[in-house]
Scaffold this active site. Structure first.
Site, PDB file in Angstrom:
ATOM      1  N   ASP A 201       0.860  -1.195   0.000  1.00 19.72           N
ATOM      2  CA  ASP A 201       0.000   0.000   0.000  1.00 19.72           C
ATOM      3  C   ASP A 201       0.890   1.236   0.000  1.00 19.72           C
ATOM      4  O   ASP A 201       0.753   2.132   0.843  1.00 19.72           O
ATOM      5  CB  ASP A 201      -0.914  -0.014   1.227  1.00 19.72           C
ATOM      6  CG  ASP A 201      -2.029   1.028   1.147  1.00 19.72           C
ATOM      7  OD1 ASP A 201      -2.382   1.429   0.025  1.00 19.72           O
ATOM      8  OD2 ASP A 201      -2.529   1.431   2.201  1.00 19.72           O
ATOM      9  N   ASN A 206       1.799   6.876   3.231  1.00 20.52           N
ATOM     10  CA  ASN A 206       2.463   5.875   4.064  1.00 20.52           C
ATOM     11  C   ASN A 206       3.978   6.039   4.058  1.00 20.52           C
ATOM     12  O   ASN A 206       4.708   5.119   4.440  1.00 20.52           O
ATOM     13  CB  ASN A 206       2.091   4.467   3.608  1.00 20.52           C
ATOM     14  CG  ASN A 206       0.732   4.047   4.124  1.00 20.52           C
ATOM     15  OD1 ASN A 206       0.266   4.549   5.146  1.00 20.52           O
ATOM     16  ND2 ASN A 206       0.087   3.117   3.437  1.00 20.52           N
ATOM     17  N   ASP A 218       3.075   1.611   8.192  1.00 16.48           N
ATOM     18  CA  ASP A 218       1.843   0.883   7.874  1.00 16.48           C
ATOM     19  C   ASP A 218       2.053  -0.237   6.859  1.00 16.48           C
ATOM     20  O   ASP A 218       1.700  -0.120   5.683  1.00 16.48           O
ATOM     21  CB  ASP A 218       0.761   1.841   7.389  1.00 16.48           C
ATOM     22  CG  ASP A 218      -0.609   1.169   7.363  1.00 16.48           C
ATOM     23  OD1 ASP A 218      -0.703   0.003   7.805  1.00 16.48           O
ATOM     24  OD2 ASP A 218      -1.574   1.809   6.903  1.00 16.48           O
TER      25      ASP A 218
END
Length: 330
Positions: A201, A206, A218
């Site tokens: 992701d 992030n 994350d």
């Protein structure tokens, strides 16, 4: 009490779970910007606040969460810049409190990287090259793959079967996504890539930029998949802009890890799958009160009309030639 996964996660429950680990809370709890899990900044007496993450029950198994933590520990041991879960006084990075799995993190500040700066993109490429040089050393055993079935087919089926799409738009969505998935399948079939462990992701939110360095956070969505999945979300703008960014990104990346240019054909398919998966993700979480509050526009005819328009544009992009390096180094 409402029937959703976090209905039992009261402020007292949060503080009790953290104090059971030996931390002395001062009562300050601030919810941070997270919807899938509950992430909170918790004040600690006579110390810097800590970040507590309560994983959504029944999303990942304990083995899958532990594999995420082990991956983070492996990266930290390789001196990769990330905010990894803390080792708790119990001797583990995970703590089970009833139905909730809890992890703690040190607080780390920063801002999203400036992606209009090619020097920044090159540095991000170097950092991701280091990540993949470590991740390629072995595979996940429990974490899933990024694939057409889970991101595309399952998302499409869920949305069509659960009355989120207005009746007037359902046929358009049905036929369009069927055609899209057919083309995406052709692109994947033509690209014989080797899956690697991924952040999964890797969008700018992030990545924390501080002191001219990138620190990744994350890893909740870490999965197996093609390396390009961790790269394409750092590209933006028109085709020429993206080609310049890609050149800088791969120049940095290949200082630490080889890249197979055949994977460039997967950029638009992966972008499209992410769009489909995102819409289904919000729909699957709609009974969680945090989601209607955060996404009030989601369950409207306007949203679905715009979503279908975006997918039509992606369908057109899927027909175009994939991005290439400006240098032509294929």
């Amino acid at each position: 009490m409402t029937d959703h996964p976090y209905s039992a996660l009261t402020p007292d429950r949060i503080l009790d779970a953290i104090e059971a680990l030996g931390f002395h809370c001062d009562g300050r709890v601030t919810a941070l910007n997270s919807y899938e899990n509950r992430v909170l900044q918790v004040g600690i007496e006579d110390a810097t606040p800590l970040i507590a993450k309560f994983y959504r029950p029944n999303r990942w198994s304990i083995e899958q969460i532990q594999e995420e933590h082990d991956f983070c520990a492996e990266l930290a041991a390789a001196e990769f810049p990330l905010v990894a879960p803390m080792m708790l006084p119990t001797g583990s990075s995970l703590h089970q409190d009833g139905e909730f799995t809890l992890a703690m993190f040190t607080r780390f500040g920063g801002h999203a990287p400036e992606l209009d700066n090619l020097d920044t993109i090159e540095l991000l490429g170097r950092t991701l090259g280091r990540l993949h040089a470590t991740s390629q050393q072995k595979d996940f055993q429990y974490r899933p793959h990024i694939d057409i079935q889970s991101y595309g087919t399952d998302s499409r089926t869920f949305l069509l079967e659960n009355d989120f799409i207005p009746t007037s738009l359902k046929e358009a969505y049905d036929s369009l996504t069927r055609d899209i998935l057919s083309v995406i399948q052709q692109r994947f079939d033509a690209c014989h890539y080797t899956s690697t462990r991924l952040h999964g992701d890797c969008h700018p939110g992030n990545i924390l930029w501080r002191d001219d360095k990138a620190v990744f956070v994350d890893f909740d969505d870490c999965r197996m998949g093609p390396a390009i999945q961790d790269l394409w979300m750092l590209l933006s703008g028109d085709r020429q802009d993206q080609m310049m960014q890609l050149e800088a990104l791969l120049e940095g990346y290949e200082m630490f890890c080889d890249f197979d240019d055949a994977q460039l054909v997967l950029i638009e398919p992966l972008r499209t799958l992410r769009m489909m998966h995102y819409a289904a993700w919000v729909a699957r979480r709609w009974q969680d009160p945090a989601f209607p509050k955060a996404f009030p526009w989601f369950n409207t005819e306007r949203y679905w009309a715009e979503h279908i328009l975006d997918l039509r544009e992606q369908f057109a992009m899927l027909q175009e030639a994939p991005l290439t390096r400006i240098s032509g180094n294929m």
